[in-house]
Enzyme design. Sequence first.
Site, PDB file in Angstrom:
ATOM      1  N   THR A  32      -9.740   6.918  -6.510  1.00  0.00           N
ATOM      2  CA  THR A  32      -8.310   7.184  -6.399  1.00  0.00           C
ATOM      3  C   THR A  32      -7.449   5.932  -6.454  1.00  0.00           C
ATOM      4  O   THR A  32      -6.285   6.007  -6.808  1.00  0.00           O
ATOM      5  CB  THR A  32      -8.061   7.876  -5.045  1.00  0.00           C
ATOM      6  OG1 THR A  32      -8.874   7.210  -4.060  1.00  0.00           O
ATOM      7  CG2 THR A  32      -8.473   9.326  -5.093  1.00  0.00           C
TER       8      THR A  32
ATOM      9  N   GLY B 149      -5.487  10.778   2.352  1.00  0.00           N
ATOM     10  CA  GLY B 149      -6.038   9.433   2.437  1.00  0.00           C
ATOM     11  C   GLY B 149      -5.006   8.331   2.291  1.00  0.00           C
ATOM     12  O   GLY B 149      -4.973   7.389   3.090  1.00  0.00           O
TER      13      GLY B 149
ATOM     14  N   VAL C 182      -0.489  12.476  -3.655  1.00  0.00           N
ATOM     15  CA  VAL C 182      -0.276  13.193  -4.921  1.00  0.00           C
ATOM     16  C   VAL C 182      -1.572  13.696  -5.558  1.00  0.00           C
ATOM     17  O   VAL C 182      -1.537  14.436  -6.525  1.00  0.00           O
ATOM     18  CB  VAL C 182       0.461  12.322  -5.963  1.00  0.00           C
ATOM     19  CG1 VAL C 182       1.863  11.999  -5.493  1.00  0.00           C
ATOM     20  CG2 VAL C 182      -0.317  11.048  -6.285  1.00  0.00           C
TER      21      VAL C 182
ATOM     22  N   GLU D 146      -3.767  15.831  -4.912  1.00  0.00           N
ATOM     23  CA  GLU D 146      -3.981  17.275  -5.025  1.00  0.00           C
ATOM     24  C   GLU D 146      -2.732  17.981  -5.533  1.00  0.00           C
ATOM     25  O   GLU D 146      -2.835  18.979  -6.262  1.00  0.00           O
ATOM     26  CB  GLU D 146      -4.414  17.841  -3.668  1.00  0.00           C
ATOM     27  CG  GLU D 146      -5.761  17.256  -3.258  1.00  0.00           C
ATOM     28  CD  GLU D 146      -6.371  17.887  -2.038  1.00  0.00           C
ATOM     29  OE1 GLU D 146      -7.606  17.965  -1.979  1.00  0.00           O
ATOM     30  OE2 GLU D 146      -5.626  18.294  -1.127  1.00  0.00           O
TER      31      GLU D 146
ATOM     32  N   LEU E 125       3.068   4.616  -3.410  1.00  0.00           N
ATOM     33  CA  LEU E 125       2.612   3.283  -3.024  1.00  0.00           C
ATOM     34  C   LEU E 125       2.253   2.435  -4.229  1.00  0.00           C
ATOM     35  O   LEU E 125       2.532   1.237  -4.262  1.00  0.00           O
ATOM     36  CB  LEU E 125       1.397   3.413  -2.088  1.00  0.00           C
ATOM     37  CG  LEU E 125       1.669   4.216  -0.807  1.00  0.00           C
ATOM     38  CD1 LEU E 125       0.366   4.543  -0.092  1.00  0.00           C
ATOM     39  CD2 LEU E 125       2.615   3.454   0.114  1.00  0.00           C
ATOM     40  N   ASN E 126       1.617   3.065  -5.206  1.00  0.00           N
ATOM     41  CA  ASN E 126       1.266   2.360  -6.437  1.00  0.00           C
ATOM     42  C   ASN E 126       1.487   3.319  -7.600  1.00  0.00           C
ATOM     43  O   ASN E 126       0.631   4.160  -7.894  1.00  0.00           O
ATOM     44  CB  ASN E 126      -0.196   1.900  -6.392  1.00  0.00           C
ATOM     45  CG  ASN E 126      -0.607   1.171  -7.666  1.00  0.00           C
ATOM     46  OD1 ASN E 126       0.173   1.046  -8.620  1.00  0.00           O
ATOM     47  ND2 ASN E 126      -1.841   0.695  -7.697  1.00  0.00           N
TER      48      ASN E 126
END
Length: 733
Positions: free
Chosen positions: A471, A512, A691, A693, A618-619
């Site tokens: 991920t 997570g 994101v 799921e 976040l990224n």
Amino acid sequence: MKFDKPATTNPIDQGKIVGKPTDRIDGPLKTTGTAPYAYERHDVVPDQAYGYIVGAGIAKGRIDLLDDSAARKAPGVLAVVTAKNAGKLGKGNFNTARLLGGPEIEHYHQAIALVVAETFEQARAAAQTIRVDYVRSKGAYDLARAKDSAVMPTGKNEKDTAVGDFAAAFERAPVQFDATYGTPDESHAMMEPHASIAAWDGDKLTVWTSNQMIAWGVGDMAATLGIPKGNVRLISPYIGGGFGGKLFLRADVLLAALGARAAKRPVKVALQRPLMINNTTHRPATIQRVRLGATRDGKLTAIAHESWSGDLPGGGPEVAVQQTRLLYAGENRVTRLRLATLDLPEGNAMRAPGEAPGLMVLEAAMDEMAEKLGIDPVEFRILNDTQVDPEKPGRPFSQRRLVECLRTGAERFGWSKRNAAPGKVRDGRWLVGMGMAAAFRNNLLTKSGARVRLGGNGIVTVETDMTDIGTGTYTIIAQTAAEMMGVPLDRVVVRLGDSAFPVSAGSGGQWGANNSTSGVYAACVKLREAVAQKLGLDAGTAEFADGQVIAGERRSALAQAAKDGELVAEDAIEYGELDKRYQQSTFGAHFCEVGVDAHTGEIRVRRMLAVCAAGRILNPKSARSQVIGAMTMGVGAALMEDLVVDKRLGFFVNHDLASYEVPVHADIPHQDVIFLDETDPISSPMKAKGVGELGICGVGAAVANAVYNATGFRVRHYPITLDKLLDHLPTVG
Ligand code: MOS
């Protein structure tokens, strides 16, 4: 750190590193094939022997005779483990006792023996000589037949919900819709099989494995083997995909441990690919009925969603009605789950359990209802938006920008060019259609810990048992620590997936990213305090930037704080009641254009767009990859994936990657992803959600709705394969 008030401004808001599209720090390891996966860790312990698993050849019954005498004498064989000689096994939280069957057999390909030998080939050859006689008993394998004996499950969030008077409101509704749909059993089909290497040192066990939830695994391993948790170490730094199939221990882990104990040698075991599908868990099939009642101007007044699924005794339902409790307004509503006993392999979580198949149905039903009403499907959803939990009207969403997702998506996709009349648009031999669906997935908060070290060389090292299942966890954790400590990304080292590190949230339920980075945030707050104290600076006002710590007129190099020895800080994020006061969810909209061959019914996806609102991203680079991957998986669910049940013998027939179809590159066209710019101060100090799921939620319905728009024929039983369309295509002119 206790998080029980909405977040205010904090160092993450600087956004120098967090929130910037960032290449994966583990990318070079992955692309050069040097990231060590469980089965290839030849160097971690010497003398590794090989285990080969034998799976049961019946779905239900018992072993009458298991003769392993030839196997024991076969060349190279060191041990044969069966239920007879394995000793008593505990149950664990996730029924780990089931990982070794016998004499009772609970499902097809349940492991019944492990052969351990000097080489893989010797173990495999010896396994073929094991003779097993079974006594079959009658099992239930057909959901449609078992449906009538299904009962209300008892788990949290699995009981019926009702608000208002659905029956009366539906009866009164001027426009009514009532249809039943089906979604099939599906397999995670991740690239890396379940694999483990186990080694005992006295009564201490170390396992190198591939697992999403390290602390759950340690607890279950200890409970199953009857040893203290402190004697179990699980190490899983790289994972070649999990999708929920590696949330729990599987047979490879337990049998590697038992095999190593029997052979008095380290043992490595991978689940053979043809065994994986029936031996491990899968997403259960559902039968779902949706009833919608609306006023002529498109206000929903009555919503009922019922879902039937099956599982082994003691198992749970596919919670396919979850989103229907929260997605649309409507004063009279009912949701119901019903669980049947089926003797197929164990059903369990697969990417967006509940919402993924639930939205494949709800969002197809919304499309059908919009057409009945003569209202554009985007507008129909906007009309029925809600800013509060429709089952608990006093309870607001922390943030809900579904409408903006829908409007942004419609504009960017060119939705206004869609012809609302189905089966009318042609492009050569292709019938062309557009479809859309809303996306919804909850945001779950769970405690997560981390340790951060500052070395005298200025390197910041993060340690947590958090996992990276492909991920991008390594990268977002590095970004978080870099932002907090005011150092560039290349000054941060991230170490994951080891039970020797603080317990994290783990990778599951798209929780997570937000939870694990919040744990790192909490540990960094503590490390900043320790640094400031060491440097004699005021922790409250000190700024950390460019490798410096600045307080008023004074500044010092960060590394200076560790010149007499490493500074170490550890903490966990823990959540208060905010998620009870506010409903926290993520939102999105999926758009899809398909072409259906007017002669053959072949379906090709032509382009796709997702718009997501999920707090701080976040990224954006790895988040985009998550959503693209999820959209691809959604296309698989809509058009291809189907575990075919042998209803006489009780197993999934297509149990390998040759016959379980998933999309390949050639099946997937141009995909685009847009993230709405938002932060959610209710979710955590990171103000992020997830994101991974959300990206699959609604995709199947968007594809299905596009196929309907292209052809004018509605397939309500997934996957939508050409045989279901062929006799219903518009006459070719
Ligand atoms: Mo997920 S299906 O909770 O890994």
